[in-house]
Motif scaffolding. Structure first.
Motif, PDB file in Angstrom:
ATOM      1  N   CYS A 244      -0.266  -4.581  -4.367  1.00 50.88           N
ATOM      2  CA  CYS A 244      -0.658  -5.523  -3.313  1.00 50.88           C
ATOM      3  C   CYS A 244      -0.782  -6.939  -3.873  1.00 50.88           C
ATOM      4  O   CYS A 244      -0.292  -7.901  -3.274  1.00 50.88           O
ATOM      5  CB  CYS A 244      -1.978  -5.077  -2.698  1.00 50.88           C
ATOM      6  SG  CYS A 244      -2.464  -6.022  -1.240  1.00 50.88           S
TER       7      CYS A 244
ATOM      8  N   TRP B  41       0.833  -1.205   0.000  1.00 52.63           N
ATOM      9  CA  TRP B  41       0.000   0.000   0.000  1.00 52.63           C
ATOM     10  C   TRP B  41       0.874   1.265   0.000  1.00 52.63           C
ATOM     11  O   TRP B  41       0.540   2.252  -0.651  1.00 52.63           O
ATOM     12  CB  TRP B  41      -0.918  -0.019   1.219  1.00 52.63           C
ATOM     13  CG  TRP B  41      -2.238   0.659   0.958  1.00 52.63           C
ATOM     14  CD1 TRP B  41      -2.660   1.838   1.451  1.00 52.63           C
ATOM     15  CD2 TRP B  41      -3.275   0.168   0.124  1.00 52.63           C
ATOM     16  NE1 TRP B  41      -3.896   2.131   0.970  1.00 52.63           N
ATOM     17  CE2 TRP B  41      -4.311   1.113   0.151  1.00 52.63           C
ATOM     18  CE3 TRP B  41      -3.427  -0.981  -0.664  1.00 52.63           C
ATOM     19  CZ2 TRP B  41      -5.493   0.958  -0.570  1.00 52.63           C
ATOM     20  CZ3 TRP B  41      -4.597  -1.129  -1.379  1.00 52.63           C
ATOM     21  CH2 TRP B  41      -5.608  -0.175  -1.327  1.00 52.63           C
TER      22      TRP B  41
ATOM     23  N   SER C   1      -1.940   0.860  -6.061  1.00 52.43           N
ATOM     24  CA  SER C   1      -1.803   0.210  -4.757  1.00 52.43           C
ATOM     25  C   SER C   1      -2.364  -1.209  -4.792  1.00 52.43           C
ATOM     26  O   SER C   1      -1.771  -2.142  -4.254  1.00 52.43           O
ATOM     27  CB  SER C   1      -2.530   1.030  -3.684  1.00 52.43           C
ATOM     28  OG  SER C   1      -1.920   2.290  -3.507  1.00 52.43           O
TER      29      SER C   1
END
Length: 282
Positions: free
Chosen positions: A247, A233, A243
């Motif tokens: 991830c 993040w 993000s």
């Protein structure tokens, strides 16, 4: 899709099992005490219509992009004296529709003497099975793996092995799924080997499409998962899409180095177990 026989579970017990499998729908046939019991499960995205069921079969129609077809899970009567009931049931099922059809399960009988290792089988028993298969317009699906799916667990001269588990299909199913193939998997704790029917097998050299990322429930609580998400993040900055992509990438790498490594080691041990099983049986 998964078909199970001899579950030895009541409806209530199996519903509790199925409640743990969020991705599956299914139906079950109650066991008689601690014997019998059937279950049929399928991924929730599969369109499936129930047709009929008994203590010895579960019958469904599948609605797929390829077209409609029929799948029957079959459990033959284990007693030789009742085996004629298996073939009566198979013939009755065979008269009920002309759609592409596969019938898979434990038939508790062999088609040919070569499907048994150790001991012998009366010819009339095999003939009765073959005649029922022919009357239904079915044929044996080609298979890969160890030839015998049942092992009585005895040693040396007392050992008996048979090919009791198989898939039978009609010609329309093979026209719909020309690459259909059975795979006899490794027996680990049961006296029967699990069998797997692949309908749409990719050929060697065909493109292996990228698998969609999915967060696995098993990751929750594992050491390193929370830290991996936090770092991803941060790397993504203020861009939400970046993000999420970061991830997914980092979680896949983390999984490959932790839980994925455990799965690889387990698969190696399974392959070794298969080698030992075949070695003992040869």
């Amino acid at each position: 899709m998964v078909f199970l026989s001899e579950t030895k579970l009541s409806d209530e017990e199996f519903r509790r099992v199925r409640a743990c499998l969020d991705e599956y729908d299914g139906m079950e046939v109650d066991s008689a005490g601690r014997s019998g019991g059937l279950a049929f499960m399928w991924k929730k995205h599969i369109k499936c219509t129930f047709r009929s069921a008994s203590l010895h079969h579960m019958d469904f129609e599948i609605h797929s992009d390829n077209g409609d077809w029929r799948a029957t899970g079959f459990y033959g009567w284990p007693s030789v004296g009742d085996r004629v009931l298996s073939w009566e049931l198979l013939r009755e099922l065979g008269t009920q529709s002309m759609v592409p059809w596969v019938c898979i399960g434990d038939f508790n009988e062999i088609l040919f003497a070569t499907e048994m290792k150790g001991g012998s089988r009366p010819q009339w028993q095999m003939n009765n099975f073959r005649e029922a298969v022919e009357d239904c317009g079915l044929r044996d699906v080609d298979f890969e793996g160890y030839a015998y799916t049942y092992d009585n667990g005895q040693e040396e001269q007392a050992n008996r092995q048979c090919r009791l588990d198989r898939a039978l299909c009609n010609e329309p199913l093979l026209e719909l799924f020309p690459r259909a193939k059975m795979q006899n998997l490794t027996r680990e704790w049961s006296d029967h080997s699990p069998i797997m029917l692949r309908l749409n097998r990719r050929e060697m050299g065909e493109k292996n499409f990228h698998k969609t990322f999915r967060f696995e429930q098993i990751w929750v609580g594992e050491k390193g998962c929370e830290e991996t998400v936090r770092n991803a993040w941060v790397d993504g900055g203020e861009d939400l899409v970046a993000s999420l992509r970061s991830c997914a990438d980092l979680l896949q790498k983390w999984n490959g180095n932790s839980i994925g490594k455990i799965v690889k080691d387990l698969n190696k041990k399974r392959r070794r177990l298969e080698q030992l099983n075949v070695g003992r049986r040869s």
